[in-house]
Design an enzyme around this catalytic site. Structure first.
Site, PDB file in Angstrom:
ATOM      1  N   ASN A 208      -4.830 -39.060 -23.964  1.00  0.00           N
ATOM      2  CA  ASN A 208      -3.066 -39.258 -22.898  1.00  0.00           C
ATOM      3  C   ASN A 208      -4.318 -38.910 -21.960  1.00  0.00           C
ATOM      4  OD1 ASN A 208      -1.224 -38.806 -22.212  1.00  0.00           O
ATOM      5  ND2 ASN A 208      -0.930 -37.179 -22.799  1.00  0.00           N
ATOM      6  N   TRP A 209      -4.110 -40.212 -21.024  1.00  0.00           N
ATOM      7  CA  TRP A 209      -4.804 -40.225 -19.848  1.00  0.00           C
ATOM      8  C   TRP A 209      -3.872 -39.640 -18.550  1.00  0.00           C
ATOM      9  CZ3 TRP A 209      -7.362 -45.965 -18.765  1.00  0.00           C
ATOM     10  CH2 TRP A 209      -8.566 -46.240 -19.772  1.00  0.00           C
ATOM     11  N   LYS A 210      -2.482 -39.052 -18.999  1.00  0.00           N
ATOM     12  CA  LYS A 210      -1.154 -39.358 -18.393  1.00  0.00           C
ATOM     13  C   LYS A 210      -1.184 -39.940 -16.953  1.00  0.00           C
ATOM     14  CE  LYS A 210      -2.467 -34.523 -20.070  1.00  0.00           C
ATOM     15  NZ  LYS A 210      -1.990 -32.759 -19.973  1.00  0.00           N
TER      16      LYS A 210
ATOM     17  N   GLY B 295      -6.885 -34.771 -23.722  1.00  0.00           N
ATOM     18  CA  GLY B 295      -5.779 -34.872 -21.965  1.00  0.00           C
ATOM     19  C   GLY B 295      -7.293 -34.996 -21.271  1.00  0.00           C
ATOM     20  N   GLY B 296      -7.659 -34.523 -20.523  1.00  0.00           N
ATOM     21  CA  GLY B 296      -8.696 -34.497 -19.710  1.00  0.00           C
ATOM     22  C   GLY B 296      -9.966 -34.870 -19.700  1.00  0.00           C
TER      23      GLY B 296
ATOM     24  N   GLU C 193       4.691 -31.704 -20.578  1.00  0.00           N
ATOM     25  CA  GLU C 193       4.981 -32.030 -19.444  1.00  0.00           C
ATOM     26  C   GLU C 193       6.210 -32.830 -19.308  1.00  0.00           C
ATOM     27  OE1 GLU C 193       1.074 -33.893 -18.582  1.00  0.00           O
ATOM     28  OE2 GLU C 193       0.079 -31.835 -19.074  1.00  0.00           O
TER      29      GLU C 193
ATOM     30  N   GLU D  24       0.594 -28.951 -30.094  1.00  0.00           N
ATOM     31  CA  GLU D  24      -0.483 -28.764 -28.441  1.00  0.00           C
ATOM     32  C   GLU D  24       0.561 -27.472 -27.567  1.00  0.00           C
ATOM     33  OE1 GLU D  24      -2.040 -32.406 -26.993  1.00  0.00           O
ATOM     34  OE2 GLU D  24       0.212 -32.438 -25.703  1.00  0.00           O
TER      35      GLU D  24
ATOM     36  N   HIS E 208       6.238 -35.016 -25.388  1.00  0.00           N
ATOM     37  CA  HIS E 208       4.513 -34.217 -24.339  1.00  0.00           C
ATOM     38  C   HIS E 208       5.778 -32.793 -23.581  1.00  0.00           C
ATOM     39  CE1 HIS E 208       1.397 -33.392 -22.347  1.00  0.00           C
ATOM     40  NE2 HIS E 208       1.013 -34.160 -22.853  1.00  0.00           N
TER      41      HIS E 208
ATOM     42  N   SER F 228      -6.566 -29.163 -24.120  1.00  0.00           N
ATOM     43  CA  SER F 228      -8.109 -28.759 -24.149  1.00  0.00           C
ATOM     44  C   SER F 228      -9.088 -28.976 -25.406  1.00  0.00           C
ATOM     45  CB  SER F 228      -8.540 -27.262 -23.230  1.00  0.00           C
ATOM     46  OG  SER F 228      -7.531 -26.785 -22.328  1.00  0.00           O
TER      47      SER F 228
ATOM     48  N   GLY G 108      -4.944 -29.096 -20.306  1.00  0.00           N
ATOM     49  CA  GLY G 108      -5.249 -29.039 -19.309  1.00  0.00           C
ATOM     50  C   GLY G 108      -5.809 -26.714 -18.737  1.00  0.00           C
TER      51      GLY G 108
HETATM   52  P1  PGA Z   1      -5.641 -31.594 -22.610  1.00  0.00           P
HETATM   53  O1  PGA Z   1      -4.349 -32.210 -22.701  1.00  0.00           O
HETATM   54  O2  PGA Z   1      -6.829 -32.025 -23.151  1.00  0.00           O
HETATM   55  O3  PGA Z   1      -5.796 -31.534 -20.830  1.00  0.00           O
HETATM   56  O4  PGA Z   1      -5.485 -30.133 -22.465  1.00  0.00           O
HETATM   57  C1  PGA Z   1      -4.220 -32.261 -23.631  1.00  0.00           C
HETATM   58  C2  PGA Z   1      -2.264 -33.274 -23.746  1.00  0.00           C
HETATM   59  O5  PGA Z   1      -2.067 -32.519 -23.239  1.00  0.00           O
HETATM   60  O6  PGA Z   1      -2.268 -34.097 -24.602  1.00  0.00           O
END
Ligand code: PGA
Length: 256
Positions: free
Chosen positions: A10-12, A236-237, A99, A169, A97, A215, A175
């Site tokens: 997930n590149w956000k 994500g990251g 966010e 999650e 998600h 993470s 993050g």
């Molecule tokens: P993260 O994000 O790996 O940067 O913690 C995961 C996500 O939000 O899907």
């Protein structure tokens, strides 16, 4: 049938389409020979979907969007619909998600409408659920996860359910560099599996893949993949770096 494991990125809100091209050029040669035993899914921003679709055509890499609206068209300024992301080549879409839920105040009812619409269009939803730190400390993890899960799946017939993917999650792990322990993740994921089997028939609920996200890195991914109950990861990251994502995909292939 065994569930096919997933490594999803997930590149956000990161990478222009030019940056996405550079990523695809580094990523694709390393994973192009991966067989069907694993699904690698990249979810860039909407603006990079068309670019990546042309790179990933005839490759084992699948494309996903990070959101969509529950209506197909209409006066919804700034929104994008299921037929639009389908046309861009998306086979998956991340829905609910944390966010979206916490920054943009999306409700579980809205997420449920999106899950239903995605399935109508043959797009596999990746439904995200997870508790905040405060909820966890109050001992409410299962209550929150169950609520998000059941409302997210409220209107889904058994016949369509097996293509749904759930991502557990925990919000406090996203993050932060502080991933859940694999035991914690396994506990909640087993709880999700149990709820799915009372929501759908046992055979169908047994086909639904459940991922861990929060993470995840090349260093810790194996801890999660070793758990039988965990069918892969949503990253994500670390997914922003093609080398890290390649490593995560390789570990996933190796682990199953
Ligand atoms: P993260 O994000 O790996 O940067 O913690 C995961 C996500 O939000 O899907």
């Amino acid at each position: 049938m065994p569930r096919i494991p997933i490594a999803a990125g997930n590149w956000k809100m990161n990478k222009t389409s030019q940056e996405a091209s550079a990523y695809a050029e580094a990523f694709l040669p390393q994973v192009k020979d991966f067989k069907k035993e694993i699904e690698i899914i990249i979810c860039p921003p909407f603006t990079a979907l068309a670019t990546l679709a042309s790179y990933f055509r005839n490759s084992p890499i699948k494309l996903g969007a990070q959101n969509m609206h529950w209506e197909e068209k209409g006066a919804f300024t700034g929104e994008v619909s299921a037929p639009m992301i389908k046309e861009w080549g998306c086979q998956y879409v991340i829905l609910g998600h944390s966010e979206r839920r916490h920054i943009f105040r999306e409700t579980s009812e809205e997420v449920g409408k999106k899950v239903k619409k995605a399935l109508e269009w043959g797009i596999n939803p990746i439904l995200c659920v997870g508790e905040t730190l405060e909820e966890r400390e109050k001992g409410e993890t299962e209550k929150i996860v169950e609520e998000q899960l059941l409302l997210g799946l409220s209107d889904i017939p058994d016949a369509k359910a097996s293509s749904i993917v759930i991502a557990y999650e925990p919000v406090w792990a996203i993050g932060t560099g502080k991933a859940a322990t694999s035991e914690d993740a396994r506990g909640v994921i087993s709880f999700i599996r149990e709820k799915l089997s009372s929501r759908f028939n046992v055979e169908i609920s047994g086909d639904i893949r459940i991922l861990y996200g929060g993470s995840v890195s090349p260093e810790n991914v194996l801890d999660f993949l070793r758990e039988d109950e965990i069918d892969g990861t949503l990253v994500g990251g670390a997914s922003l770096d093609p080398l890290k994502m390649i490593k995560i995909a390789e570990e996933t292939l190796r682990a199953y």
